[in-house]
Scaffold this active site. Structure first.
Site, short mmCIF file in Angstrom:
data_model
loop_
_atom_site.label_atom_id
_atom_site.label_comp_id
_atom_site.label_asym_id
_atom_site.label_seq_id
_atom_site.Cartn_x
_atom_site.Cartn_y
_atom_site.Cartn_z
CB CYS A 79 74.36 -31.41 23.39
SG CYS A 79 74.01 -30.73 25.03
CD GLN A 118 70.50 -50.04 38.34
OE1 GLN A 118 69.36 -49.99 37.90
NE2 GLN A 118 70.74 -49.90 39.63
CG ASN A 270 76.61 -22.12 21.97
OD1 ASN A 270 76.10 -21.09 21.53
ND2 ASN A 270 76.28 -23.32 21.53
CB ALA A 347 74.48 -24.78 35.82
CG LEU A 1045 64.41 -53.41 30.06
CD1 LEU A 1045 63.13 -53.46 30.87
CD2 LEU A 1045 64.15 -52.93 28.65
CD GLU A 1267 56.99 -53.44 38.48
OE1 GLU A 1267 56.23 -52.69 37.86
OE2 GLU A 1267 56.73 -54.64 38.72
#
EC number: 1.2.3.1
Length: 1336
Positions: A79, A118, A270, A347, A1045, A1267
């Site tokens: 990107c 996943q 960049n 980074a 998901l 969850e």
């Protein structure tokens, strides 16, 4: 300026294919190019953030160096890579590594088989990071694996299996637990065998892995070698739509260009210019890129020091420094070692391989970790221009951007000279960030001191601080005043005072945390002071006393260790049919496709004819009247098709309180006012900036819970449950305490942002939507309402989502309606992909919570009465807030049996974007309050929190506060096992001994129990349907209403169908979820996906098997295919709909009772942390999780869910922090500002054990575990508080203090009050407006 006809051809290779781009545009990045440009279309590289911060778009770039004759492979984030920078390079994307169509690579195979995927959205980036490492180091060390993955984020797995897949390539991939030389898998093997149930610990079989053969890797294109060695290279020019890119090939050419275009930026990696263009709207008509210019790449050594070329990447700088440090005496390399320490965590690997030394120095970032050290080490910058060469010191005036000390516009940085340090010279780099790696420092420093020989008299002192102002700041006055002073405590005291006076951070400074940052300045100075004292002592122990032994650990940074651990689960019954996959750790059905990038996500779908892109225009005010919307300039721009507003909505614009397009007024910052449709996203985004909206503010503007309480601003009526007589009980207790707990919100940070493809059909007002959602029915409802058509005309297709966590339950419906309205108006397909910043702003997240409690208890720790009130920040519309509040109230007792218990809750209506569903659905916030008051009781009774928990834990079959009966036996087992197997009491004792020996580092432990509920108190929300087709060749198509998901729902459904039909899983195919095939499906949430859809699939399969029974009885030895053929010939239907009515739950809020949930999941977690009291940093040393899984249908997937939820919970309770301005503006809009855990945050030792129990109500006696692990992350929060308590106790501070979440470095440091926090000046809150506020 060159004209387009002068544009050169851009030549590079992608995956072995030559690319000749005749119209290379400098504004186009590699990610967009490989994903969208017609001739390539390698869509497997993913967009995650657009700023180089998440690693989803990692690819490998390879270049040939004609000087060394070597090929250099390195990872980059696509990107940030302009395509024009790739001339002569070979790019490898995940497609070039391996494919299911040809051959998969061992990296891809192992990531998949080790269960390291996943949702799969981050997987291509993970593969590329490990693959690039292996191209350079075929047998890497575990440390290199950790380093390679430091720039890649994953929100699903919790990283452990990803690291494990990488470690299989290491020379010794056995874990060598804790240096014992034994494999952790062999530990207690006897004990494992002797138990009643056999326990398994192997989730995959290493023997299956194909070996890595480096000789089989693709060769570097010979044509690129010839191009690199061509002696007649010439300047290259690429002319884009708005900009020009020029690549000089000689130094003179570069200097000529810089003289002609002094304002043009020099672009190498960049990593500075790219983000500034994307996020700050900077524009540059010309770019000059001296990438590969030989004069910028060199290392030369002299007697005085080392000169390093400005073109060296930070990774190359690291390698060069490592060599120098290994060759030179220690006393000469103090500056180099300080730089190396910072480079390890600066980074991620991708950015370190892109960013250059020269770029880093020349851009003078205020947050730089390296420049303060270079300045402290007296580095010099060698500059060159057409006028000649000159040197300037890399010092305070330069870093503070004083004009006389800076570069001239026509100059470039040629190299940096770093002198050797001397015997009486000490240099250090220090930093503290929200997260250990890949995070900008909150404060950093470079410090150096020179002494008069053989003394501790200061001859020269330098201190530089980053992230404390608009530039790096030098404490030059303080340093001058301290020259001639002895290096002692008195000097330190003056230094701290003077430095605070000199380095002034204004109270309203950007970034906030002002008092904390001031404290860090002097805390880091104190660390430097100790380090120098220790150094002097080593040089002359007689003359210079050593620092106190208790202070030694303050000098050590937390190490980055490779995590170890064991996963324990119930083995499959040996009598089970070998063909039956239920209970086995089966790999995720799409795992290989995830790892090759061939799993198709919404934005991977090919572009459609006449397709338009949508960009949003959002409100900049929290509460205001819209006076006017001027779209004229936007509509005049090239490529713009239309601007869509509320006027264009044919049906409801406000459906059940959710507003699609703002009309007349805005009620939060981030509300969608209008959208722009254009032929490219770049055009749409540019036009969106030109829409002019005039506002008139409306009072009140309510942002926080406190403000909502003040204005009596609520969304729903109060929810309440009560048992016993609370008021009466308060009269008969020994003690009463009251307190309040603030729990801030959380961003979902799913790796795939909200993505929708809306396609209008030519007939009957039909609309087709492809999107990642947890609730296609909801999208269908909202789109139908917005378009004013029957739901039967709206088809929603859902293949998979790149993570969701609750964030894709309701929000896709709103965004789906917005895109459908645009598709309806324009008559064209609409591709609507939210950028990360817009996604975070618009879709909000977990509800911030304020809990107020009053607790009555006896002196022995028995709690008799609890009165607790919860307030959650719902935002501006209803969304899911009422149900979240109901869950909070119903689950608010957690695992404790309190005879007199009252809980009340309200949803506050504020001018923030509406908060929504998030994994755990209120439970992770509410139970922090519960554990906080347990801790407070323990403190008052002089007991351990674990003792108070034990005393009040449910012990026998009981009723909850809302009268639901349950048996807590599995809870007791998890609790007991957790205390015993984690050796809690022995380790607690060891931590206390550590704490006695260490003043500035403290350890803490905590064990939390959990009683979690599954499902929804409304029965019809747990119904489900499935459709099973058997085809004449015996293959099976399986369709159900659940959404994949990443949790492995489809994999488990195939396991269920395989068992029920008694056929191998390979016979069964599962394509997608769609409203066409299974209508009215409920949401995939509440940990119910497998429970309800599994029952529906089971029902359909059983119907089919019942139909086949007569045929099977006639031919019992026949094959499946024969039975199917016979059934068809006998006209027996081979298609069946399965249905599950749902769990018959109910809740009567008037009576405050009901059977609200079908069953409970129990668990316990023990975590141990170490904190640094001087900085607030913490390290998670070990976590043990014991989870009541009943019978796991797929232990690999379930353990993945538990670990992933735990790490997500740990992030929520520690480092994830959303910052809002007092005006309601969200500051945290990307990975730079919002820190989720990385590989360095996971526990050094991580043990997960599944505890077996019975659960006859659910399919195969399983339990939903999606969850439950989230709240167990709070064991880290309370372990931190245990460590903080130890620090406060030693400092003579009060035992009780306010507990809030998250326990950020700021909160930890400022709670460990000491002489440094006391020294820091405080500002009068009435004299300034803070940069950010707490919204809970």
């Amino acid at each position: 300026m060159p004209s387009p006809s002068n544009s050169d051809e851009l030549i590079f290779f992608v995956n072995g294919r030559k690319v000749i781009e005749k119209n290379a545009d400098p504004e186009v990045n590699l990610l967009f190019y490989v994903r969208k440009v017609h001739i390539l279309v390698f869509r497997c590289t993913k967009y995650g953030c657009g700023g180089g911060g998440c690693g989803a778009c990692t690819v490998m770039v390879s270049r040939y160096n004609p000087k060394t004759k070597k090929i250099h492979h390195y990872p980059v984030t696509a990107c940030l890579v302009p395509i024009c920078s790739l001339y002569g390079a070979a790019v490898t994307t995940v497609e070039g590594v391996g494919s299911i169509k040809t051959r998969i690579h061992p990296v891809q195979e192992r990531l998949a088989k080790c269960h390291g995927t996943q949702c799969g959205f981050c997987s291509p980036g993970m593969v590329m990071s490990i693959y690039t490492l292996l191209r350079n180091h075929p047998e890497p060390t575990p440390e290199q694996i950790m380093e390679a993955l430091g720039g890649n984020l994953c929100r699903c797995t919790g990283y452990r299996p990803i690291i494990e897949s990488g470690k299989t390539f290491c020379e010794s991939s056995v874990c060598q637990l804790k240096g014992s030389g034994k494999c952790c898998m062999d530990q207690d093997e006897q004990a494992l065998e002797n138990r009643q149930e056999k326990i398994c610990t192997k989730l995959y079989d290493e023997d299956e892995f194909q070996p890595l053969d480096p000789s089989q890797e693709p060769i570097f294109p010979p044509e690129l070698i010839r191009m690199a060695e061509d002696p007649n290279k010439r300047r290259l020019t690429f002319q884009g739509e708005r900009t020009t890119w020029i690549t000089p090939v000689t130094l003179d050419d570069l200097l000529e260009l810089k003289a002609n275009f002094p304002k043009a930026p020099l672009v190498m990696g960049n990593t500075t210019v790219g983000p500034a263009i994307k996020f700050k709207d900077e524009f540059h008509p010309i770019f000059i890129s001296p990438l590969g210019l030989p004069e910028l790449y060199f290392v030369t050594t002299t007697d005085d020091g080392v000169t390093i070329g400005a073109g060296y990447s930070l990774a190359q700088l690291n390698d060069a420094l490592q060599i120098i440090v290994s060759e030179q005496p220690k006393e000469k390399t103090k500056t180099f070692r300080a730089l190396l320490k910072q480079l390890r965590t600066l980074a991620g690997a991708q950015i370190r391989n892109m960013a250059t030394l020269g770029g880093h120095v020349a851009s003078q970032p205020h947050f730089s970790d390296l420049n303060p050290i270079l300045a402290a080490g007296n580095a010099t910058i060698n500059l060159i221009s057409k006028e000649g060469e000159r040197q300037i010191p890399l010092n305070g005036p330069f870093l503070e951007r004083a004009p006389e000390a800076n570069l001239k516009s026509e100059e470039i940085v040629l190299s940096i000279f770093i002198p050797y340090s001397t015997q009486w010279h000490f240099v250090s780099g220090l930093r503290l960030a929200q997260r250990q790696e890949n995070a900008f420092a909150i404060v950093n420093a470079g410090m150096s001191v020179k002494f008069e020989d053989n003394t501790n008299t200061v001859r020269e002192l330098q201190m530089f601080f980053g992230s404390v102002g608009p530039t790096v700041l030098s404490a030059s006055q303080t340093c001058r005043r301290l020259v001639g002073r002895q290096w002692d405590d008195e000097m330190l005291s003056d230094a701290c005072q003077w430095v605070l006076d000199e380095i002034h951070i204004p109270p309203a400074a950007e970034g906030g945390m002002v008092t904390y940052r001031r404290t860090l300045i002097i805390s880091l100075l104190f660390k430097f002071y100790l380090k120098v004292r220790q150094g002097l002592n080593k040089m002359d122990p007689q003359k210079f006393p050593d620092i106190p032994e208790k202070f030694l650990s303050a000098l050590e940074d937390f190490p980055i260790e490779t995590p170890q651990g064991i996963q324990m689960f119930q083995c499959v019954d040996p009598h089970q049919s070998p063909q039956d996959p239920v209970g086995h750790p089966v790999m995720h059905q799409s795992a290989i496709k995830h790892a090759t990038g061939e799993a198709i996500f919404c934005d991977d779908m090919p572009r459609l004819d006449q397709e338009l892109f949508l960009a949003v225009v959002t409100s900049t005010r929290a509460h205001a009247k819209i006076i006017s919307i001027d779209t004229s300039e936007a509509l005049s721009l090239p490529g713009v098709a239309d601007v869509i507003t509320a006027e264009d909505v044919p049906g409801d614009n406000n459906h059940h309180g959710e507003i699609f397009y703002a009309q007349n007024e805005v009620i939060c910052v981030g509300q969608i006012v209008c959208t722009v449709a254009a032929d490219t996203y770049a055009h749409a985004k540019e036009a969106a900036k030109k829409v002019k909206i005039t506002y008139e503010d409306i009072e009140p503007r309510i942002i926080t819970i406190e403000q909502a309480l003040e204005h009596n601003s609520f969304l729903f009526s109060e929810k309440k449950i009560e048992q016993g007589d609370v008021e009466h009980a308060f009269k008969y207790v020994d003690q009463i305490i009251e307190g309040e707990v603030h729990v801030e919100g959380q961003e979902h940070f799913y790796m795939e942002t909200q993505t929708i493809l809306a396609i209008p059909k030519a007939e009957d007002k039909e609309m087709v939507l492809h999107l990642g959602t947890q609730f296609p029915t909801h999208v269908q409802e909202y789109v139908a309402a917005a378009l004013s058509v029957p739901r039967s005309r709206i088809a929603c297709h859902m293949k998979r989502a790149g993570g969701a966590f609750g964030g894709k339950v309701t929000k896709p419906a709103l965004l789906g309606a917005i895109s459908a309205v645009a598709a309806n108006k324009t008559g064209c397909p609409i591709r609507f992909i939210l950028e990360r910043g817009d996604d975070m702003l618009i879709t909000a997240g977990r509800h911030p919570l304020l809990g107020k409690y009053k607790i009555g208890f006896m002196n022995n720790g028995v709690i008799k009465a609890v009165d607790v009130k919860y307030y959650i920040n719902g935002g501006c519309t209803p969304d899911e807030s009422e149900m979240v509040l109901e869950f909070i109230v119903l689950k608010s007792e957690n695992a404790y049996d309190i005879p007199n218990f009252r809980c009340q809750g309200r949803v506050c209506k504020t001018n923030l974007p509406s908060n929504t569903a998030f994994r755990g659905f209120g439970f992770p916030q509410a139970t922090v309050v519960v554990e906080a008051y347990i801790n407070a009781v323990a403190s008052q009774c002089n007991l351990l929190p674990e003792e108070v928990k034990e005393i009040n834990l449910y012990k026998r079959t009981s009723k909850t506060a809302y009268k639901q009966t349950f048996n807590p036996e599995p809870l007791r087992k998890c609790w007991k096992d957790c205390l015993e197997k984690s050796s809690f009491y022995a380790r607690k004792q060891a931590a206390e001994e550590f704490n006695q020996k260490n003043y500035w580092k403290k350890r803490g432990l905590s064990v939390v129990p959990m009683k979690y509920t599954i499902g929804i108190p409304i029965a019809y929300y747990s119904q489900a349907a499935a459709l099973v087709h058997i085809y004449l060749d015996g293959s099976v198509l399986l369709i159900h209403g659940g959404c994949e998901l990443g949790q492995g729902l489809n994999t488990k459904m195939i396991q269920v169908a395989s068992r029920e039909l008694n056929i191998p899983p390979s016979h069964i195919h599962l394509s997608e979820t769609s409203t066409i095939t299974v209508p009215n499906a409920v949401f995939t949430a509440g940990s119910m996906g497998t429970d309800i859809n599994g029952k529906a699939v089971q029902n359909a399969c059983q119907i089919l098997m019942a139909r086949l029974q007569p045929i099977i009885r006639k031919n019992p030895k026949g094959k499946w295919e024969e039975w199917i053929a016979q059934a068809f010939e006998e006209s027996i239907s081979l298609s069946a709909t399965g249905y599950f009515k749902g769990y018959q739950t109910n809740m009567d809020w008037e009576k405050e009772e009901g059977n609200a949930f079908p069953y409970f999941v129990y668990g316990a977690s023990c975590s141990e942390v170490e904190i640094d009291c001087l900085t607030g940093a913490h390290k998670l040393l070990r976590t043990d999780i014991f989870m009541d899984a009943a019978f796991s249908i797929n232990p690999a997937l379930d353990i993945g869910q538990v670990e992933g939820a735990f790490i997500q919970g740990m992030g929520f309770y520690t480092i994830e922090e959303l910052k809002y301005s007092p005006e309601g503006v969200l500051h945290s809009r990307g990975p730079d500002d919002y820190k989720i855990p990385t590989v360095t945050e996971i526990p050094e030792e991580f043990y997960v054990t599944f505890v077996h129990s019975q659960n006859p109500i659910a399919i195969y006696s399983s339990k939903g575990l999606g969850e439950a692990g989230m709240f167990l992350g709070s064991s880290v929060l309370f372990a931190i508080y245990d460590a903080v308590t130890a620090a406060r106790r030693e400092r003579g501070l009060s035992k009780t203090f306010a507990i809030s979440s998250p326990a950020t470095p700021e909160l930890i440091r400022m709670t460990c009050v000491d002489q440094f926090t006391d020294m820091v000046p405080r500002d009068d809150p009435s004299t300034f407006t803070p940069w950010s506020i707490r919204v809970s």
